[in-house]
Design a protein around this motif. Structure first.
Motif, PDB file in Angstrom:
ATOM      1  N   ARG B 280      12.997  85.653  18.488  1.00  6.61           N
ATOM      2  CA  ARG B 280      12.138  86.521  18.033  1.00  6.61           C
ATOM      3  C   ARG B 280      11.898  88.246  19.050  1.00  6.61           C
ATOM      4  O   ARG B 280      12.216  87.588  20.165  1.00  6.61           O
ATOM      5  N   ILE B 281      11.901  88.696  18.546  1.00  4.71           N
ATOM      6  CA  ILE B 281      11.330  89.715  19.493  1.00  4.71           C
ATOM      7  C   ILE B 281      10.179  90.019  19.589  1.00  4.71           C
ATOM      8  O   ILE B 281       9.029  91.125  18.666  1.00  4.71           O
ATOM      9  N   LEU B 282       9.576  89.291  20.856  1.00  7.09           N
ATOM     10  CA  LEU B 282       7.737  89.543  21.396  1.00  7.09           C
ATOM     11  C   LEU B 282       7.396  90.453  21.990  1.00  7.09           C
ATOM     12  O   LEU B 282       8.642  90.664  23.311  1.00  7.09           O
ATOM     13  N   LYS B 283       6.360  90.674  22.040  1.00  6.14           N
ATOM     14  CA  LYS B 283       6.315  91.270  23.657  1.00  6.14           C
ATOM     15  C   LYS B 283       5.951  90.540  25.197  1.00  6.14           C
ATOM     16  O   LYS B 283       5.383  89.289  24.549  1.00  6.14           O
ATOM     17  N   ARG B 284       6.131  90.688  25.915  1.00  4.61           N
ATOM     18  CA  ARG B 284       6.238  90.478  27.090  1.00  4.61           C
ATOM     19  C   ARG B 284       4.969  89.571  27.569  1.00  4.61           C
ATOM     20  O   ARG B 284       4.215  90.276  27.633  1.00  4.61           O
TER      21      ARG B 284
END
Ligand SMILES: Nc1ncnc2c1ncn2[C@@H]1O[C@H](COP(=O)(O)OP(=O)(O)OP(=O)(O)O)[C@@H](O)[C@H]1O
Ligand code: SF4
Ligand SMILES: [Mg+2]
Lengths: 324, 285, 315
Positions: B280-284
């Protein structure tokens, strides 16, 4: 070591079996299809009586089907594919130069796409979750979605509008070259657009494969283990993460070779690049069945062999297979 | 909440997945509503108005037969969706069956089926399809069949690897102990646990079938009499409109193929992300 | 000397996450074996990872200080700390036998810390790796093998070798023998003990196995739900346990003989997302009083070196 040998033996046996199946399928495809293309072929008015006699002798069209089949296998393996209807010369003389031309385009494009894919996939995985990752993954998925032939045409439109680069063929028509350098330079100019097209469509897929397998690897315990020894990020990437992530890449690249070849066929047609793809396209329009029948076999065998090479390479790089 | 409802709930919050879904729905609407929103009938030809440049009457110009290109581009959505979805259904259905049997029975059956899968994964499908489609003759049904029959192997491989682990789960064991039939266990117990992967895979299969259909028509071996985006591009290429730099002829149909495929890929990737959250491309945080 | 004061670690966000460690204070003397015991989820590995600054991205230090020989290791820059990690301070991971890189020969993996810290050239490092592998009981026939060719116990020894090759001052061993069979377990324990004496290391020995910890350690800390319960010398904890949880542990070992299990204390482990107010052990504690619900974890020093966190003792 023994198991390693038997692993390789199994892969090679499978490759031989695959080739056998492909040849068999090819034989029946062209005989049992509606209209029996092969029969039509030998009634073709384009052939001289002498050629018909040769074909009859070599392909045994008056023999029972099973004997034709054995003859076909023998001929296929000795690269005797009969005579092209369109070009009136032996098929192998048409096919093999085309194969070389295809490789001239396909090999650099694949290598370039893989290298680019490794670099950007690595950046995306390392910066997982950032805007950089989003951008790189997004563009890769978009490039993966672009129809090859349309991308090629868009580049052609650009090149025509700016009248900058040739959009068709491998060399300028009717050109004579005073030396090899000029010829090479002309080839390079013709190669820019098809190479760009093929590289771009392949690039997206390799980036995503690289990113995802690297992300899986970066979560492995041996990465934390290396870090606990005092390794820097770049050392971990180089020595631990990349080797482990590249391994699945090798088999995925091999598996996707079929797709790669598909992309190459379309690129060749769009740019009139005289490779096997364009040959198939022309042969369909000219109903040149001997060429089609041979192209089918040669392309399939080439891919099966490339897969064997990938298997050997993989097993050589993975100690779990090498020493088991 | 069942597994599938739960999955759906997460999906509805996945940006990529929703973007893909919206794209696909727009094209579905385009195909369905084509007769109501396009200015001309698709069969309307006008020999006096061929290859017109874009104008207010013909926003994308006309083709060699004087047909309105905007109209054709709208109708083109139909074939892409029909062929894409039907061919993918065949491929995914075959892949599911092979994967279930291979994983469930294991042993020799598995070994044989997996070698067949290897074979179909390795072969250069497009080259085969071109030649087979050319021999079979141009018909949309043939194109659907050829794409479907040559595209099932990746699905089979994924499903098999999942079934291999699911068949060890306790509820499968207990179903076996209760003498439930194999088919019953496969479809009643195992299938629900592979369905979300299957749907994700189906989306990718649709994307690749849409591409393949367009490619075959572009190469002139598909059905060029049906209105399709690949056919319009083929025509533009064959009539020299491309070399003449006729942008409105070539750009829209290819762009539509591109965006529709992109839509399906987004959905498929979203499903994969949901099932493997690491991607997943999540916000850190 | 390793001094941990008031250390708190959180996973995830302020609202949704868990506080896996809260207000932990420990003084770990040089050259001793310090045992940390607690049931699953009590925060032992979190402590180990925090000391190594190897917490996952979701984990963060909320507060506290860790001094290694007077140096604050939590606040020093990454580059500085990396010089200590793997040289002065080493870790044997929980489940260490699965942490080896499958594509690399084990002697190279053992030699890595020396090369990374510039302590020796490649060849010398490999030579040293072989000596160290020998030291942990792996003979020459194994040195050039790959991980998949080794047994679990051999892999565990390999990881220990790579952790001690730089002769670290502090070695953290997180469950170094769990998942091994009993005989191998004993061998690994004997190995750790002899290495500790030989190299004069400080060993932080982490386990959920109370009898094992009591056998191994000079000093013991007992943890429950991310908090300390009791710390003291081995003899103090074993002979004069104060905290009801410690008492329960000792009794359960006594009652079920050599079946070493912590779950013999009735009740469920703490739900870390939603811990009880006051003392975390309260729902399972038979001696709980009203005071315990608002207990703020003030420490009581019951005797020299022996600290207890419980309202029964003066707070
Ligand atoms: N990466 C993580 N993200 C979120 N929570 C975590 C993470 N790692 C651990 N936790 C939580 O922190 C708490 C402490 O976990 P920790 O691994 O430190 O326990 P432990 O004492 O080592 O247990 P075990 O004996 O099972 O190894 C647990 O509640 C666990 O669920
Ligand atoms: S503080 Fe209270 S609840 Fe906690 S251990 Fe002591 S007596 Fe039991
Ligand atoms: Mg732990």
């Amino acid at each position: 070591m023994n198991e390693y040998r038997s692993y390789l033996a199994k892969r090679v046996a499978f490759a031989i079996l695959s080739i056998f199946i492909i040849v068999t399928f090819d034989f029946f495809l062209f005989r049992l299809m509606p209209g029996n293309p092969i029969e039509i072929l030998y009634r073709s008015p384009a052939l001289t009586p002498a050629q018909v006699a040769t074909l009859n002798r070599e392909f045994g069209l008056n023999l029972p089907l099973y004997q034709q089949y054995f003859l076909f296998i023998k001929n296929s393996l000795t690269a005797n594919y009969g005579i092209s209807i369109n070009y009136r010369i032996p098929v192998s003389q048409v096919l093999f130069p085309a194969l070389v031309n295809s490789l001239v385009l396909l090999v650099p494009a694949t290598v370039l796409a893989i290298l680019l894919g490794i670099v950007t996939g690595r950046i995306a995985a390392w910066r997982r979750g950032t805007a950089t990752d989003g951008f790189l993954t997004g563009t890769s998925m978009a490039l993966y979605s672009i129809p090859t032939f349309w991308l090629g045409e868009m580049l052609i439109l650009l090149a025509i509008a700016s009248s900058s680069l040739p959009v068709s063929g491998m060399y300028t028509l009717g050109q004579t070259y005073s030396n090899f350098i000029f010829q090479f330079f002309d080839l390079m100019r013709h190669m820019v657009l098809p190479l760009a097209t093929l590289t771009l469509v392949l690039y997206g897929q390799f980036t995503i494969i690289m990113r995802n397998s690297l992300i899986d690897v970066l979560d492995e315990d041996y990465i934390s283990f290396a870090r606990s020894k005092g390794a820097t990020d770049s050392y971990i990437m180089r020595r631990h993460a990349m080797p482990n992530a590249e391994l699945p890449m090798i088999s995925l690249i091999a598996v996707n070779l079929g797709l790669t070849v598909g992309g190459a066929v379309l690129t060749e047609v769009v740019f009139n690049w005289p490779g096997v793809g364009l040959l198939i396209y022309d042969s369909i329009n000219a109903r040149d069945y001997p060429v089609l029948q041979a192209a089918f076999i040669v392309v399939a065998i080439a891919i099966v062999l490339a897969n064997v090479v990938a298997d050997v390479l993989y097993s050589f790089l993975d100690p779990r297979i090498r020493y088991s | 909440m069942t597994e599938e409802q739960h999955f759906l709930k997460i999906f509805l919050h996945n940006k990529k997945g929703m973007a893909g879904l919206i794209i696909v729905l727009i094209f579905v609407a385009m195909g369905i509503l084509a007769p109501y929103v396009t200015p001309y009938s698709p069969s309307y030809t006008n020999p006096n108005a061929f290859l017109l440049p874009p104008s207010s009457k013909h926003p994308f110009g006309t083709n060699v037969l004087g047909q309105d290109l905007l109209t054709l581009d709208f109708y083109g959505a139909r074939i892409s969706l029909i062929v894409g979805i039907s061919a993918a259904a065949i491929a995914v259905g075959l892949g599911l069956i092979v994967g279930l049997f291979s994983g469930y029975y294991g042993g020799v059956i598995d070994e044989i089926l997996m070698r067949v899968v290897d074979f179909f994964i390795v072969i250069p499908a497009l080259v085969f399809m071109i030649i087979i489609a050319a021999l079979l003759g141009p018909s949309t049904v043939n194109v659907i069949l050829v794409i479907g029959m040559l595209s099932w192997a990746p699905t089979a491989r994924i499903i098999r690897s999942m079934v291999l682990s699911i068949r060890e789960w306790p509820f499968v064991e207990s179903a076996k102990a209760n003498n439930a039939g194999s088919l019953y266990i496969m479809f009643r117990h195992i299938f629900p646990n592979v369905s979300s992967v299957l749907y994700g895979n189906a989306m990718l299969a649709v994307a690749s079938a849409i591409f393949t259909q367009a490619a075959l028509v572009f190469l002139g071996v598909g059905n060029v009499t049906d209105i399709s985006w690949g056919g319009i591009i083929h025509e533009a290429y064959a009539t020299g409109a491309l070399d003449a730099g006729d942008l409105s002829y070539v750009i829209p149909p290819g762009f539509f193929i591109f965006i529709l495929i992109f839509g399906f890929i987004l959905i498929g990737y979203a499903v994969e992300e949901i099932l493997n959250p690491r991607l997943r491309i999540l916000k850190r945080q | 000397m390793l001094e941990i004061s008031n250390l708190s670690i959180r996973y995830g966000s302020k609202e949704g996450g868990v506080r896996a460690l809260e207000g932990v204070n420990l003084r770990i003397e040089d050259g001793s074996i310090f045992g940390i015991v607690g049931e699953s989820g009590s925060g032992k590995s979190t402590l180990a990872m925090a000391l190594m600054r190897l917490l996952p991205k979701s984990g963060s230090v909320e507060g506290g200080q860790v001094l290694l020989d007077g140096q604050d290791i939590l606040s020093m820059p990454d580059r500085e700390f990396r010089k200590l990690r793997g040289s002065k301070l080493s870790l044997v991971f929980q489940g260490a036998m699965n942490t080896l890189n499958p594509l690399m020969r084990i002697d190279i993996q053992v030699a890595e810390p020396l090369v990374l810290h510039g302590m020796s050239e490649k060849d010398a490092a490999l030579q040293k790796a072989h000596e160290t592998l020998e030291l942990v009981g792996l003979d020459a026939s194994t040195w050039r093998k790959y991980p998949h060719e080794l047994s679990g116990g051999m892999k565990q020894r390999t990881v220990i070798a790579s952790a001690i090759i730089t002769q670290p001052k502090v070695l953290i061993a997180d469950e170094p023998s769990t998942a091994l069979d009993v005989i191998t377990q004993v061998q690994i324990m004997n190995l750790l003990r002899s290495l500790q004496r030989r190299l004069y290391m400080t060993v932080i020995f982490i386990s959920h196995d109370f009898p094992l910890v009591s056998e191994m350690s000079d000093r013991i800390a007992i943890m429950y739900g991310g908090k300390l319960c009791e710390t003291g010398r081995n003899d103090q904890i074993m002979h004069r346990p104060m905290h009801p949880y410690t008492v329960g542990l000792i009794n359960s070992v006594a009652s079920i003989g050599n079946k070493r299990k912590l779950s013999a204390i009735p009740g469920d482990p703490v739900d870390m997302r939603n811990p009880p107010s006051g003392c975390r052990f309260r729902p399972r504690c038979s001696g709980a009083t009203e005071k315990c619900a608002s207990y703020g974890y003030a420490v009581t020093n019951v005797e020299s070196e022996h600290d207890v966190y419980c309202t029964l003792y003066g707070n």
